[in-house]
Design a protein around this motif. Sequence first.
Motif, PDB file in Angstrom:
ATOM      1  N   LEU A  17     -50.829  58.643  34.918  1.00 54.59           N
ATOM      2  CA  LEU A  17     -49.777  58.297  35.988  1.00 54.59           C
ATOM      3  C   LEU A  17     -50.123  59.361  37.031  1.00 54.59           C
ATOM      4  N   HIS A  18     -49.933  58.867  38.312  1.00 55.09           N
ATOM      5  CA  HIS A  18     -50.267  59.631  39.495  1.00 55.09           C
ATOM      6  C   HIS A  18     -49.348  58.881  40.550  1.00 55.09           C
ATOM      7  N   TYR A  19     -48.148  59.465  40.963  1.00 58.52           N
ATOM      8  CA  TYR A  19     -47.415  58.943  41.921  1.00 58.52           C
ATOM      9  C   TYR A  19     -46.967  59.663  42.850  1.00 58.52           C
ATOM     10  N   VAL A  20     -47.016  59.135  44.330  1.00 60.43           N
ATOM     11  CA  VAL A  20     -46.724  59.855  45.450  1.00 60.43           C
ATOM     12  C   VAL A  20     -45.409  59.184  46.237  1.00 60.43           C
ATOM     13  N   VAL A  21     -44.688  59.895  46.651  1.00 61.09           N
ATOM     14  CA  VAL A  21     -43.580  59.187  47.489  1.00 61.09           C
ATOM     15  C   VAL A  21     -43.171  60.167  48.689  1.00 61.09           C
ATOM     16  N   ASP A  22     -42.564  59.489  49.786  1.00 62.24           N
ATOM     17  CA  ASP A  22     -42.296  59.981  50.875  1.00 62.24           C
ATOM     18  C   ASP A  22     -40.699  60.389  50.849  1.00 62.24           C
ATOM     19  N   LEU A  40     -34.939  59.597  45.250  1.00 61.17           N
ATOM     20  CA  LEU A  40     -36.055  58.422  45.001  1.00 61.17           C
ATOM     21  C   LEU A  40     -36.324  58.518  43.424  1.00 61.17           C
ATOM     22  N   LEU A  41     -36.428  57.413  43.008  1.00 63.16           N
ATOM     23  CA  LEU A  41     -37.062  57.156  41.533  1.00 63.16           C
ATOM     24  C   LEU A  41     -38.511  57.913  41.592  1.00 63.16           C
ATOM     25  N   ILE A  42     -39.024  58.527  40.963  1.00 68.09           N
ATOM     26  CA  ILE A  42     -40.356  58.956  40.795  1.00 68.09           C
ATOM     27  C   ILE A  42     -41.135  58.460  39.486  1.00 68.09           C
ATOM     28  N   VAL A  43     -40.779  58.569  38.545  1.00 68.64           N
ATOM     29  CA  VAL A  43     -41.237  58.228  37.138  1.00 68.64           C
ATOM     30  C   VAL A  43     -40.249  57.597  36.437  1.00 68.64           C
ATOM     31  N   ASP A  44     -40.311  56.228  36.020  1.00 70.69           N
ATOM     32  CA  ASP A  44     -39.370  55.324  35.422  1.00 70.69           C
ATOM     33  C   ASP A  44     -39.678  55.144  33.856  1.00 70.69           C
ATOM     34  N   GLY A  45     -39.160  56.107  33.088  1.00 69.04           N
ATOM     35  CA  GLY A  45     -39.184  56.106  31.561  1.00 69.04           C
ATOM     36  C   GLY A  45     -38.372  55.127  30.955  1.00 69.04           C
ATOM     37  N   GLN A  47     -38.118  51.807  31.469  1.00 67.93           N
ATOM     38  CA  GLN A  47     -38.722  50.536  31.309  1.00 67.93           C
ATOM     39  C   GLN A  47     -39.922  50.705  30.456  1.00 67.93           C
ATOM     40  N   GLN A  48     -40.411  51.848  30.246  1.00 65.49           N
ATOM     41  CA  GLN A  48     -41.776  52.155  29.845  1.00 65.49           C
ATOM     42  C   GLN A  48     -41.577  53.176  28.843  1.00 65.49           C
ATOM     43  N   ASP A  49     -42.743  53.654  28.105  1.00 65.49           N
ATOM     44  CA  ASP A  49     -42.587  54.462  27.257  1.00 65.49           C
ATOM     45  C   ASP A  49     -42.379  56.058  27.853  1.00 65.49           C
ATOM     46  N   GLY A  50     -42.350  56.900  27.072  1.00 64.54           N
ATOM     47  CA  GLY A  50     -42.104  58.415  27.704  1.00 64.54           C
ATOM     48  C   GLY A  50     -43.523  58.876  28.362  1.00 64.54           C
ATOM     49  N   ALA A  51     -43.302  59.925  28.974  1.00 63.78           N
ATOM     50  CA  ALA A  51     -44.278  60.597  29.744  1.00 63.78           C
ATOM     51  C   ALA A  51     -44.360  62.047  29.716  1.00 63.78           C
ATOM     52  N   ILE A  52     -45.299  62.440  29.981  1.00 61.37           N
ATOM     53  CA  ILE A  52     -45.612  63.917  30.344  1.00 61.37           C
ATOM     54  C   ILE A  52     -46.078  64.282  31.565  1.00 61.37           C
TER      55      ILE A  52
END
Length: 155
Positions: A17-22, A40-45, A47-52
Amino acid sequence: MAATSTNKQPLLVDRVLHYVVDLNSAAVAAINVGGTNTALLIVDGTQQDGAIIEDIYAISRGAVESTINLYLSSAFDYLRPNEGVFIGSFKSATTAGEVTRWEEMPKILAPMPQTGSEAQFRALYIPKGRALWAARQDTNVTNDGPLLGCQGGWY
């Protein structure tokens, strides 16, 4: 992976994953989340699996320093005061194009060779059912707020 105490497999990243927000319009008045905010929502865990997350960075777009607050929450639609938990902050640079990073990420359990002064890796686990939110600590919308990026993977 099975959820048993005998399963000792390492954490495996399924998808990157790689997200960029303004962050121009993303603001909270203080560290504690108030009733009105535009985080702002950056990483939505949720609705999906967990993340590192292995890196959280800001790219400055102006000459004004911004404090960027990070929150974990169980909500994916709005950062609510009773659900958002402050997990850290860092400042953006005062030169356009300059990159700063959240250097105080939590230390993790993954083993690493002893190099330099760090004895442990740093990363942010986002468990399934949680989301990472971010906002500038400010009350105004701006035209030159920093870009916030994070990279890591879903597991």
